[in-house]
Scaffold this motif. Structure first.
Motif, mmCIF file in Angstrom:
data_model
loop_
_atom_site.group_PDB
_atom_site.id
_atom_site.type_symbol
_atom_site.label_atom_id
_atom_site.label_comp_id
_atom_site.label_asym_id
_atom_site.label_seq_id
_atom_site.Cartn_x
_atom_site.Cartn_y
_atom_site.Cartn_z
ATOM 1 N N GLU A 32 -4.433 13.298 -7.771
ATOM 2 C CA GLU A 32 -3.494 14.413 -7.688
ATOM 3 C C GLU A 32 -3.327 15.142 -9.019
ATOM 4 O OE1 GLU A 32 -2.211 15.462 -4.902
ATOM 5 O OE2 GLU A 32 -3.108 13.833 -3.734
ATOM 6 N N ALA A 53 2.926 6.714 -6.850
ATOM 7 C CA ALA A 53 2.086 7.843 -7.242
ATOM 8 C C ALA A 53 2.768 9.161 -6.913
ATOM 9 C CB ALA A 53 0.729 7.754 -6.542
ATOM 10 N N GLU A 54 3.382 9.234 -5.750
ATOM 11 C CA GLU A 54 4.082 10.453 -5.348
ATOM 12 C C GLU A 54 5.276 10.716 -6.256
ATOM 13 O OE1 GLU A 54 4.988 9.631 -1.294
ATOM 14 O OE2 GLU A 54 3.023 10.313 -0.538
ATOM 15 N N LYS A 107 1.561 4.115 -3.020
ATOM 16 C CA LYS A 107 1.513 5.547 -2.727
ATOM 17 C C LYS A 107 2.828 6.211 -3.113
ATOM 18 C CE LYS A 107 0.527 8.849 0.985
ATOM 19 N NZ LYS A 107 0.221 9.006 2.438
ATOM 20 N N LYS A 156 0.832 -1.207 0.000
ATOM 21 C CA LYS A 156 0.000 0.000 0.000
ATOM 22 C C LYS A 156 0.863 1.252 0.000
ATOM 23 C CE LYS A 156 -4.258 -1.781 2.084
ATOM 24 N NZ LYS A 156 -5.213 -1.649 3.213
ATOM 25 N N LYS A 157 1.867 1.258 0.852
ATOM 26 C CA LYS A 157 2.770 2.410 0.889
ATOM 27 C C LYS A 157 3.634 2.465 -0.361
ATOM 28 C CE LYS A 157 2.916 2.957 5.905
ATOM 29 N NZ LYS A 157 3.755 2.994 7.128
ATOM 30 N N LEU A 196 -4.815 6.899 -7.392
ATOM 31 C CA LEU A 196 -3.943 7.799 -6.633
ATOM 32 C C LEU A 196 -3.364 8.884 -7.537
ATOM 33 C CD1 LEU A 196 -2.032 5.164 -4.465
ATOM 34 C CD2 LEU A 196 -3.645 6.881 -3.613
ATOM 35 N N ARG A 228 -5.564 0.851 -8.299
ATOM 36 C CA ARG A 228 -5.358 1.693 -7.126
ATOM 37 C C ARG A 228 -4.329 2.774 -7.429
ATOM 38 N NH1 ARG A 228 -7.092 4.827 -3.398
ATOM 39 N NH2 ARG A 228 -5.753 4.983 -1.550
#
Length: 308
Positions: free
Chosen positions: A258, A221-222, A218, A214-215, A254, A250
């Motif tokens: 953004e 995506a970041e 993320k 999950k991280k 994400l 997912r």
């Protein structure tokens, strides 16, 4: 009127087959070998991603090989027969010796026929990062670039292809010699997901770590949000997955949360690349900063530390 050039690409670009099904585009298929024998990577026309990766989950460990020389020669023969200038976008020389063989064969062909217009480009990329460059090269081809112009474009554009990907288990990459044993050891012992990208030699490099998938999603995506070129005329974002579509969706959510102007294109990681990454890989590719500058900054910092 400018003559539209032809393209030779390979299956390690991991694009959907329909994108490459165009007149004047020649697809070279890399081989892979499993318990049933040797197969050619036809971009999932003869097998589904689930069937391939379920085999790996059940213990099948496929291996890969270079494209046989007769197949490479057939591509050159095709380029000659078409009687059009042609650009060959090749899988990274940093991950396969195939490029060296292609370079030799193209050199021999040009020596035998100086009129042959065949431009060879080492993309220094693989999987959907290579696919991203191929996809955008198809757009440039449609815009009317000549073979020499398209080759020059690709040689420069490759450095602006930014990516990040996460694998579920580093064992397959370590087994294939694609990452150092130290990276695989760190990933397993620290219980982290390692984020990877390509260095300037077209080899894999570690660009981050995350605690859990999950991280990790993320973090990918970041990485996109921070590094994407928001001024680019095309906001294509290529997303790839190795039979883990829910995770890819997912990641898509994400990114769009953004950056609503992003235009995701989705693909499955093919069996050749999949043989090395295993099921569970998720990847994102996009236009970003010049990767050569990032390396030069890193080198300057290293030199300061060394006191140079």
């Amino acid at each position: 009127m400018t003559m539209q050039c032809n393209l030779i690409v390979d299956s390690c670009c991991d694009l959907p087959a329909n994108i490459l099904d165009k007149e004047g585009v020649y697809l070279l298929q890399f081989p892979y070998i499993d318990e049933a024998g040797e197969h050619m990577d036809d971009l999932y026309q003869s097998i589904t991603p689930k069937e391939f990766y379920d085999g790996m989950r059940e213990g099948n460990m496929p291996s890969t090989a270079q494209i046989p020389m007769p197949h490479l020669q057939a591509a050159i023969d095709w380029a000659k027969e078409q009687e059009k200038p042609c650009v060959w976008l090749s899988f990274s020389s940093g991950l396969s010796g195939t490029f060296g063989t292609i370079d030799m064969l193209v050199g021999q062909a040009k020596e035998a026929d100086p009129s042959l217009e065949l431009e060879l480009v080492d993309t220094h990329l693989a999987s959907i990062a290579e696919g991203f460059l191929v996809f955008e090269a198809l757009r440039q081809r449609e815009r009317g670039l000549t073979a020499s112009e398209l080759a020059a474009w690709a040689r420069e554009a490759q450095w602006f292809v930014n990516c990040g990907f996460m694998v579920d288990d580093l064992k397959a990459l370590q087994h294939g010699g694609r990452i150092p044993a130290s990276v695989a050891f760190a990933g397993s012992k620290l219980d982290v997901k390692v984020l990877l990208a390509f260095d300037l030699d077209g080899k894999l490099s570690m660009v981050g770590v995350a605690r859990g998938r999950k991280k990790g999603l993320k973090a990918l995506a970041e990485r996109y949000v921070k590094g994407c070129d928001k001024a680019s005329e095309t906001r294509t974002v290529l997303l790839g997955n190795a039979d883990c579509e829910k995770d890819m969706q997912r990641l898509r959510e994400l990114i769009l949360k953004e950056d609503a102007s992003a235009m995701p294109l989705e693909s499955s990681i093919g069996p050749v690349i999949g043989s090395h990454v295993g099921p569970g890989m998720v990847a994102v590719v996009y236009w970003g900063d010049d990767r050569r500058k990032a390396v030069s900054v890193s080198d300057r910092i290293a030199n300061r530390v060394k006191g140079n």
